[in-house]
Write a protein that holds these residues in place. Structure first.
Motif, short mmCIF file in Angstrom:
data_model
loop_
_atom_site.label_atom_id
_atom_site.label_comp_id
_atom_site.label_asym_id
_atom_site.label_seq_id
_atom_site.Cartn_x
_atom_site.Cartn_y
_atom_site.Cartn_z
N ASP A 55 0.76 -1.18 0.06
CA ASP A 55 -0.04 0.07 0.03
C ASP A 55 0.94 1.46 0.05
OD1 ASP A 55 -2.54 1.28 0.17
OD2 ASP A 55 -2.07 1.66 2.12
N ILE A 58 2.03 2.13 -3.36
CA ILE A 58 1.20 2.69 -4.37
C ILE A 58 1.02 4.38 -3.58
CG2 ILE A 58 -1.38 2.74 -4.83
CD1 ILE A 58 -1.26 -0.42 -4.45
N GLU A 64 2.96 1.85 -10.25
CA GLU A 64 1.56 2.04 -10.88
C GLU A 64 0.78 1.17 -10.35
OE1 GLU A 64 0.84 4.52 -13.08
OE2 GLU A 64 2.77 5.23 -12.64
N GLU A 65 -0.55 1.87 -9.85
CA GLU A 65 -1.53 0.81 -9.33
C GLU A 65 -1.88 -0.38 -10.32
OE1 GLU A 65 -6.07 1.61 -7.14
OE2 GLU A 65 -4.49 3.29 -7.32
N GLU A 66 -1.84 -0.16 -11.47
CA GLU A 66 -2.53 -1.26 -12.57
C GLU A 66 -1.44 -2.19 -12.37
OE1 GLU A 66 -0.83 1.07 -16.65
OE2 GLU A 66 -2.91 1.56 -15.73
N ASN A 67 -0.32 -1.94 -12.25
CA ASN A 67 0.89 -2.90 -12.19
C ASN A 67 0.81 -3.85 -10.80
OD1 ASN A 67 1.68 -2.03 -14.74
ND2 ASN A 67 3.17 -0.81 -13.68
N MET A 69 -2.26 -4.04 -8.52
CA MET A 69 -3.45 -4.03 -8.13
C MET A 69 -3.72 -5.56 -8.01
SD MET A 69 -5.98 -3.01 -6.57
CE MET A 69 -5.28 -1.30 -6.82
N GLU A 70 -3.62 -6.48 -9.10
CA GLU A 70 -3.92 -8.09 -8.79
C GLU A 70 -2.96 -8.63 -7.83
OE1 GLU A 70 -3.70 -12.21 -11.31
OE2 GLU A 70 -3.59 -10.23 -12.52
N ASP A 71 -1.88 -8.19 -7.44
CA ASP A 71 -1.05 -8.85 -6.46
C ASP A 71 -1.42 -8.25 -5.08
OD1 ASP A 71 0.76 -10.75 -7.76
OD2 ASP A 71 1.38 -9.02 -8.73
N PHE A 72 -1.74 -7.00 -5.08
CA PHE A 72 -2.55 -6.66 -3.80
C PHE A 72 -3.57 -6.94 -3.32
CE2 PHE A 72 -4.88 -3.37 -1.34
CZ PHE A 72 -3.81 -2.63 -0.72
N GLN A 73 -4.60 -7.39 -4.43
CA GLN A 73 -5.84 -7.85 -3.86
C GLN A 73 -5.71 -9.29 -3.48
OE1 GLN A 73 -7.95 -7.34 -7.47
NE2 GLN A 73 -9.05 -5.33 -6.96
N ASP A 76 -4.03 -9.10 0.05
CA ASP A 76 -5.04 -8.91 1.24
C ASP A 76 -5.80 -10.26 1.23
OD1 ASP A 76 -6.69 -7.41 2.52
OD2 ASP A 76 -7.99 -6.94 0.91
#
Length: 92
Positions: A55, A58, A64-67, A69-73, A76
């Motif tokens: 986080d 970001i 970049e958030e798009e780079n 986001m999938e791993d972040f989710q 989580d």
């Protein structure tokens, strides 16, 4: 081939309940290790060790958030599952 719980418990001089609890504990610990390994691998892609650090990347604009986001989710989700399994293990 069906294995009878009672027979296994007897061979190990345990009650069926003890065997069931030990089996459940072993299963949960195995799942905990698998989920934690996946979480660490996803974090390592970005040189961090936690969701909070992801986080921070970001928020500081370091990725970049798009780079991420999938791993972040996924991190989580994995973090939540790990927490849930730890709570179950504490109750056993």
């Amino acid at each position: 081939m069906a294995i009878q719980l009672k027979q296994v418990a007897e061979k190990f001089s345990m009650s069926e309940q003890e065997l069931t609890l030990e089996s459940l504990r072993a299963f949960l610990i195995d799942k905990l290790h698998l989920l934690d390994s996946e979480r660490r691998a996803r974090c390592a892609k970005f040189g961090v060790t936690s969701l909070e650090e992801m986080d921070e990347l970001i928020r500081k604009g370091l990725v970049e958030e798009e780079n991420i986001m999938e791993d972040f989710q996924n991190v989580d989700y994995l973090t939540a599952r790990i927490g849930w399994i730890r709570q179950l293990l504490e109750k056993l």
